[in-house]
Design an enzyme around this catalytic site. Structure first.
Site, PDB file in Angstrom:
ATOM      1  N   PHE A 244     -43.469 -24.293 -17.495  1.00 62.24           N
ATOM      2  CA  PHE A 244     -44.575 -25.043 -16.896  1.00 62.24           C
ATOM      3  C   PHE A 244     -45.448 -25.727 -17.939  1.00 62.24           C
ATOM      4  O   PHE A 244     -46.607 -26.016 -17.693  1.00 62.24           O
ATOM      5  CB  PHE A 244     -45.419 -24.119 -15.999  1.00 62.24           C
ATOM      6  CG  PHE A 244     -44.583 -23.275 -15.071  1.00 62.24           C
ATOM      7  CD1 PHE A 244     -43.772 -23.880 -14.129  1.00 62.24           C
ATOM      8  CD2 PHE A 244     -44.574 -21.892 -15.172  1.00 62.24           C
ATOM      9  CE1 PHE A 244     -42.977 -23.114 -13.283  1.00 62.24           C
ATOM     10  CE2 PHE A 244     -43.779 -21.117 -14.335  1.00 62.24           C
ATOM     11  CZ  PHE A 244     -42.980 -21.736 -13.395  1.00 62.24           C
ATOM     12  N   GLY A 514     -35.628 -33.493 -18.801  1.00 58.98           N
ATOM     13  CA  GLY A 514     -34.538 -32.605 -19.180  1.00 58.98           C
ATOM     14  C   GLY A 514     -33.221 -32.977 -18.546  1.00 58.98           C
ATOM     15  O   GLY A 514     -32.210 -33.195 -19.236  1.00 58.98           O
ATOM     16  N   ASN A 636     -28.095 -32.171  -7.919  1.00 60.62           N
ATOM     17  CA  ASN A 636     -27.834 -30.999  -7.082  1.00 60.62           C
ATOM     18  C   ASN A 636     -28.990 -30.879  -6.103  1.00 60.62           C
ATOM     19  O   ASN A 636     -30.084 -30.452  -6.484  1.00 60.62           O
ATOM     20  CB  ASN A 636     -27.723 -29.745  -7.969  1.00 60.62           C
ATOM     21  CG  ASN A 636     -27.424 -28.494  -7.156  1.00 60.62           C
ATOM     22  OD1 ASN A 636     -27.845 -28.347  -6.005  1.00 60.62           O
ATOM     23  ND2 ASN A 636     -26.693 -27.578  -7.761  1.00 60.62           N
ATOM     24  N   LYS A 706     -33.696 -39.744 -12.508  1.00 61.19           N
ATOM     25  CA  LYS A 706     -35.082 -39.988 -12.913  1.00 61.19           C
ATOM     26  C   LYS A 706     -35.905 -38.712 -13.053  1.00 61.19           C
ATOM     27  O   LYS A 706     -37.013 -38.754 -13.556  1.00 61.19           O
ATOM     28  CB  LYS A 706     -35.757 -40.934 -11.925  1.00 61.19           C
ATOM     29  CG  LYS A 706     -35.164 -42.351 -11.975  1.00 61.19           C
ATOM     30  CD  LYS A 706     -35.706 -43.246 -10.882  1.00 61.19           C
ATOM     31  CE  LYS A 706     -37.024 -43.906 -11.259  1.00 61.19           C
ATOM     32  NZ  LYS A 706     -37.465 -44.843 -10.182  1.00 61.19           N
ATOM     33  N   GLY A 709     -38.987 -32.643 -12.042  1.00 64.37           N
ATOM     34  CA  GLY A 709     -39.823 -31.524 -12.456  1.00 64.37           C
ATOM     35  C   GLY A 709     -41.297 -31.706 -12.145  1.00 64.37           C
ATOM     36  O   GLY A 709     -42.005 -30.737 -11.884  1.00 64.37           O
ATOM     37  N   GLU A 710     -41.784 -32.912 -12.205  1.00 70.22           N
ATOM     38  CA  GLU A 710     -43.229 -33.131 -12.086  1.00 70.22           C
ATOM     39  C   GLU A 710     -43.634 -33.857 -10.816  1.00 70.22           C
ATOM     40  O   GLU A 710     -44.707 -33.598 -10.267  1.00 70.22           O
ATOM     41  CB  GLU A 710     -43.749 -33.967 -13.275  1.00 70.22           C
ATOM     42  CG  GLU A 710     -42.995 -33.800 -14.577  1.00 70.22           C
ATOM     43  CD  GLU A 710     -43.466 -32.632 -15.423  1.00 70.22           C
ATOM     44  OE1 GLU A 710     -44.376 -31.917 -14.982  1.00 70.22           O
ATOM     45  OE2 GLU A 710     -42.898 -32.429 -16.512  1.00 70.22           O
TER      46      GLU A 710
END
Lengths: 750, 157, 329
Positions: A244, A514, A636, A706, A709-710
């Site tokens: 995080f 990532g 995924n 693209k 995560g955020e």
């Protein structure tokens, strides 16, 4: 010809996580392992005047006590740069225990090394440290008068001020103007695994087991601070219990563990205690933000002004950039965004999930909600009217999808049935409200060349390797999928290995990059090895494919064949065994587009939230959340949905629960455990709907990924804030929106 | 002292101050139980003592003499998975995995003891296990699935 | 954690003798408070006397329809026992709304009554704190005091008592039975909790080595329709901002019997006697409830960050009384 990518494959590391077999950093056992306990300063500012070590040294099992008086000096302090750059990346440009000065509470002043964790902790508690306290600044209120405007952010990577047109005049002339002034409490990451490092020296070579989101950053930072060759430092991380952002940069305890191990000539494990995690790996800074919008009566923006004020450390100009999306999300000729800072006695703030934009776009999106009410334009329609078709430099989006996100979300949520009148819906003790916001997160090309290596063995099994790391994002799983497809193999025959700096270079997994950057390298490596093997086959007189056009050869299930003759072909293993190849490998790399690549680069989404508010007691319950996102190719969907849901719930939590406050007298955080710093528990969390809008992106990387995560957390807090306004008719201007802020003042009409 | 963990009797020398959690992790090598806070505020260290979920960080190992301890390593045969473990994988009920052992120890006890009839009941019972990745909806889905499968096999559905 | 001696005892007498004879020793029951505070360096015993083998786990009706609860009965067992859920629902609810399932499985009822405040300055082992280090001052008075008490405070301490079950117990006039070096005695629960006054370090009228052996809850006609409401930031696993235990008996529109206690706002589980007196014999109307609630909070001493607890507690009391009157939660 994708077969694994895009499928909801279960986590390949799932089995070892549900059985407890997965080993995290503090669980690595080495012969002769001893334990280090850090002693943090009790004061926020001043000097260490004396350290009484007698009782500590006399305690059972103590091997050594390190303080500023006997710790070796660092070699070279590297500058503070985001670890995505692939350089050394210390969390702050200050290294503790080099002198007697205390800059922030919790700053390490001593390390006690003992033969067990329990004994080290107890012996550390016996250390008698005497301080001379000087005046401190730890809050915005204390430092407001001394605020200054930052020139750059992120180690000079980004300008802190951005301006076009004449925002002052445009605001003055705007037919409609709205203003928002918000205060946001500091946030702490609270990954469930406290950061830990185990250090072991083999002669001049150092191996670090580190719970990090960037093994390369740990390697380069520690090498620089210790003055040893990079090639002598190896960093390994197998499983990381959440990051995080708190494990994105390399904090002092990592190097301190290495120094301690060198001092006692034994492997040393340094595990932060939960309270220490509040003063050891940064935080999202306390901040205030202001947004002013000027608009036509139809709600078309004519001016946007966005200002941020926040507290940084004595050593670094750090602010999470608040205006990176504001400047480009909506078309507007007159814009000003800038950041002001206060130097305070805290450690340097750092990335915290959805850095910058979670709150930056939230401020903007509350202002847009106000504008919708001021103009009578529906909030969804207002966003559609203003959404820019090009970025602030005039470049078309590499891919967009915002309109579809908004329309899909509105449909799924039932937005059309909403009565916009505030405080118009009641169910028993509860007022019901709904709100929405737009999410957008930058795609940043800060990283260097990313690399991966793939090997196929003569039994037909393959291993793909890249020096990235798995901390719950699912990278091990999705890279296995990407590798399998690139090779033309079944996913069961492919293993993905990461978490070791001896593997090919990848940057820290931060900024939602990532999956995209590593998948690009993995894909290129896989495709290269497939190309080599196909070339070998068509050149091999013993191959059924001899003489075939390589571009006509397809590979499925490791079997190469011609797509128009199903019969003729052979497997990689058959080809390799015939040619006495035990193993063959290829290196793949991906060079990111230039930072000034001529495309608008944002990942878009939209949030719709329903809340119930008990106006008497100030309780807010989120009842429904719908998030629709356009993150390019979804490697995924099962794992991407989990990531986005996690981000949305972090946003919900940021809106309602999470905040830390300094006690300015003591200069210490008020909350230093999970009983005081509140993160959501199961009962706080509603079921969450996550949907994808399909967009094809040919700019960002070969697979068009693209990142997820955020963006799930961008402006989620704003959707909750707007929903609370809709429910109650009152705008809450602080986060978290705790009951005392939300409850009706006395004599409020029902 | 002697401790029975997952059916195996262990003779270990421990100071009285050592927690059950440190005894399991550092002395018996059973690192499936996690240390998230060491303060009773996160649930990552949930194990069973005499079949009941407790927090190993606030339990002294020495107080567990003659008691039966069950950890995540002991709820399924070595080569198999408990249905709850399978459901956690299928429903993606974890991300980083650090809280997962504790979640599963609570979930299996909940399903064994009953009281998982509604989502509200599941959520309340499971609220002693913090998941910072916020996989909570998926955790509930996994528990529901095992509950409903149990109902079917027992013919009560 | 500091080095500890440890001994396990199997009778009340040996337990009392063991702790009574050693000023550096203390009882160990569930450990949820004690082990935590030892690790934090707040509690500093040299020896733990493990009482978990004592036969003090019964949960049973008394002859007159009250309850007798052994001091070592676990919170989760008490919460779910039919005797409690049927006749004293507020007690069951207060237990189930406290802590987490794991902690409820560990924590004993006696320990629950004795749990220590969650005041961060008390727990950090370094800040000035009169409760931890008498005479050092109170950091909470002008500090971060959002969670602190507004009732029963003194200039020496404003730490909130964190128990939920204790709140239900004071509403029901429970009696704490102890055995100590000087013999056995029974202490009305309201006297079992001391106000901080000038000595916030002394929380109970117990001598060293005196052990809680059981808790008796006398019968009360209104108890069967009692309820416990708890309000907090999170929906679970958190201490109360405000909680209310309430039971009310209304006859012909008039309040015949009322029991009201507050959690989260007092330095001890707070019996709302001012409100009870104001309500008894009067009309059972929303206005009467609101007036009584306001009357209860009149002596409140709010601080910078906890002033909201005054209106919140009043509103919570009105809601609890209204629901109790309408037949429970």
């Amino acid at each position: 010809m994708s077969t694994a990518v895009g499928r909801p494959v279960n986590r390949v590391d799932g089995r070892c996580k549900v059985t407890g077999a997965a080993r995290y950093t503090a669980e690595i056992v080495l012969p002769g392992l001893v334990h280090a306990a850090v002693v943090g300063a009790d004061i926020p500012s001043g000097r260490v005047t004396a350290i009484g070590e007698e009782r500590t040294r006399a305690a059972d099992g103590v091997l050594s006590v390190l303080t500023h008086e006997n710790l070796s000096r660092i070699a070279t302090q590297p500058p503070l740069l985001p670890s995505l750059l692939g350089t050394a990346a210390p969390g702050e440009t200050f290294f503790p225990m080099q002198d007697d000065v205390v800059h922030y509470a919790g700053q390490p002043v001593a390390i006690v090394i003992a033969d067990s964790h329990e004994r080290a902790q107890y012996a550390a508690s016996l250390l008698d440290v005497t301080y001379e306290r000087t005046d401190s600044t730890t809050t915005i209120d204390e430092g407001r008068a001394a605020a200054y405007e930052a020139e750059t952010l992120f180690g000079r990577l980004l300008p802190a001020r951005n301006e076009r047109g004449d925002v002052v005049t445009a605001l003055a002339r705007a037919p409609v103007r709205v203003d928002v002034a918000h205060h946001y409490a500091a946030n702490h990451h609270n990954a469930l695994e406290p950061s830990a490092t185990t250090a072991v020296w083999y002669g001049e070579h150092l191996t670090l087991y580190d719970s990090t989101m960037g093994i390369r950053a740990s390697q380069l930072t520690v090498a620089s601070l210790l003055g040893v060759p990079i090639s002598h430092v190896r960093v390994i991380t197998e499983f990381v219990g959440g990051g995080f952002g708190g494990k994105a940069l390399t904090w002092p305890h990592v190097t301190l563990a290495a120094m301690a191990a060198r001092h006692v000539r034994r492997p040393v494990r340094l595990s932060l205690t939960r309270p220490q995690t509040y003063t050891s790996n940064g935080h999202r800074e306390e901040q205030e933000q202001w947004v002013s919008l000027g608009a036509t009566k139809d709600g078309l923006l004519t001016a946007v002004r966005h200002e941020k004020l926040s507290v940084t450390s004595p050593f670094d100009d750090w602010a999470e950039p608040a205006t990176g999306v504001t400047t480009q999300l909506y078309a507007c000729e007159n814009y000003l965004g800038f950041h002001r800072l206060i130097r305070g006695n805290t450690m340097t703030p750092t990335f915290t999930r959805c850095p910058g934009e979670s709150l930056g776009v939230s401020t903007l999106e509350v202002a847009m909600d106000k504008l919708a009410y001021a103009t009578g334009v529906d909030p969804v329609e207002l966003r559609l009217r203003n959404h820019a078709s090009v970025d602030d430099r005039g470049n078309a989006w590499s891919s967009d999808g915002l309109e579809e996100c908004l329309r899909t979300g509105a449909r799924r949520f039932g937005w059309a049935q909403r009565d916009p009148e505030p405080r118009s819906r009641r169910e028993g003790d509860w007022l019901i409200g709904s709100g929405m916001s737009v999410a957008a997160y930058p795609v940043a090309f800060f990283m260097p060349v990313q690399q991966a290596r793939v090997r196929i063995y003569s039994d037909g099994s393959a291993v793909m390797q890249s020096g990235t790391q798995e901390f719950g994002t699912g990278s091990t799983t999705v890279m296995t999928q990407v590798a399998a497809d690139g090779l033309g193999m079944d996913i069961r025959d492919v293993t993905f290995e990461s978490g070791d700096t001896d593997l090919p270079n990848a940057s820290a997994s931060v900024g939602s990059m990532g999956a995209s950057m590593v998948s690009a390298a993995v894909h290129n490596a896989a495709v290269e090895l497939r190309r080599q093997l196909v070339a070998m086959a068509v050149a091999d007189t013993g191959s059924p494919l001899h003489g075939a056009d390589p571009s006509a050869v397809v590979v499925h299930g490791s079997r190469m064949s011609l797509d128009d003759t199903a019969g003729a072909g052979e497997s990689y293993a058959e080809l390799m065994r015939r040619n006495h190849l035990t193993m063959t490998e290829a290196l793949g790399s991906w060079t990111p587009p230039p930072m000034d690549t001529p495309h608008g680069l944002l990942t878009f989404g939209a949030h719709f939230v329903e809340v119930a508010v008990d106006p008497e007691l100030g309780l807010v319950r989120v009842r429904r959340m719908v998030g629709v996102f356009a993150p390019g190719r979804v490697l995924n969907p099962k794992l991407a949905r989990s990531q986005l849901m996690g981000g949305m719930l972090w946003g919900m939590s940021q809106a309602l629960l999470e905040g830390n406050q300094m006690d300015p007298r003591l200069g210490r955080w008020g909350a230093r455990n999970l009983g005081e710093y509140l993160v959501p528990v199961n009962a706080d969390v509603p079921d969450v709907t996550v949907e994808f809008v399909d967009v094809t992106d040919t700019v960002v990387n070969p697979l068009g990924v693209k990142g997820v995560g955020e963006v799930g957390q961008v402006a989620t807090a704003a959707a909750v804030m707007n929903a609370v306004f809709h429910a109650t008719g009152r705008r809450i201007e602080k986060l978290p929106m705790t009951p005392e802020l939300v409850m009706d003042p006395p004599d409020t009409p029902a | 002292m002697s401790m029975r963990v997952n059916g195996d009797l262990h003779e270990i020398g421990l100071e009285p101050r050592v927690s059950l959690l440190d005894a399991l992790r550092d002395h018996l090598g059973l690192t499936g139980s996690k240390k998230g806070c060491d303060q009773g505020t996160c649930g990552a260290c949930t194990v069973w003592v005499q079949g009941r979920p407790v927090l190993a960080c606030l339990t002294l190992a020495v107080a567990c003499e003659d008691r039966e301890i069950t950890t995540i390593e002991g709820i399924a045969p070595a080569d198999g998975l408990h249905p709850v473990q399978r459901a956690f994988i299928e429903h993606d009920a974890f991300q980083c995995g650090y809280c997962t052992s504790g979640q599963i120890m609570s979930a299996v006890a909940l399903l064994r003891d009953g009281g998982a009839e509604t989502d509200d009941e599941i959520a309340e019972y499971m609220s002693g296990n913090i998941c910072r990745c916020a996989a909570y909806p998926n955790i509930r889905a996994a528990i529901r699935e095992v509950r409903d499968a149990d109902l079917e096999t027992s013919g009560r559905a | 954690m500091r080095p500890l001696g440890y001994t396990r005892v199997s009778t009340v007498d040996t337990a009392v003798a063991a702790v009574g004879a050693d000023a550096t020793s203390t009882f160990l029951a569930g450990g949820t408070t004690e082990v935590d505070l030892i690790r934090l360096g707040v509690s500093r015993p040299d020896v733990l006397v493990d009482i978990n083998s004592l036969p003090l786990k019964e949960i049973a009706y008394t002859n007159d329809g009250g309850l007798r609860i052994g001091a070592l009965a676990r919170m989760s067992d008490v919460a779910r026992s039919p005797e409690v859920t049927y006749n004293f629902p507020a007690l069951s609810q207060s237990l189930l709304l406290g802590a987490s399932e794991q902690l409820r499985n560990m924590a004993s009822m006696g320990g629950n009554l004795c749990q220590r405040t969650r005041c961060a300055y008390f727990r950090d082992a370094v800040s000035p704190c009169n409760k931890r280090e008498p005479g050092t001052g109170c950091s909470a008075l002008d500090g971060l005091n959002r969670g602190h008490a507004v009732l029963g405070t003194s200039e020496q301490c404003i730490a909130t008592h964190p128990s939920d079950a204790g709140v239900a117990m004071v509403a029901f006039d429970a009696i704490v039975h102890t055995v100590g070096p000087s013999g056995a005695r029974s202490i009305p629960i309201d006297d079992f909790y001391l106000l901080p006054g000038a000595s916030p370090d002394v929380e109970h009228p117990l001598e060293h080595g005196e052990l809680i052996v059981g808790i008796e809850v006398p019968p009360a006609p209104s108890a069967r329709r009692s309820l416990y409401l708890k309000f907090r930031d999170r929906q679970s696993y958190e201490f109360a901002l405000v909680s209310v235990a309430a039971a009310i008996e209304v006859r012909e529109g008039r309040v015949a019997d009322v029991r009201l206690a507050l959690g989260g706002v007092g330095t001890k589980p707070w019996r709302a006697r001012r409100a009870e007196v104001a309500l008894t014999g009067g009309p059972a109307t929303p206005q009467a409830f609101a007036n009584a609630a306001a009357h209860e909070l009149e002596p409140a001493s709010p601080r910078r960050y906890n002033a909201f607890k005054v209106p919140m507690a009043q509103r919570a009391m009105v809601r609890a009384l209204t629901r109790a009157m309408n037949g429970g939660a």
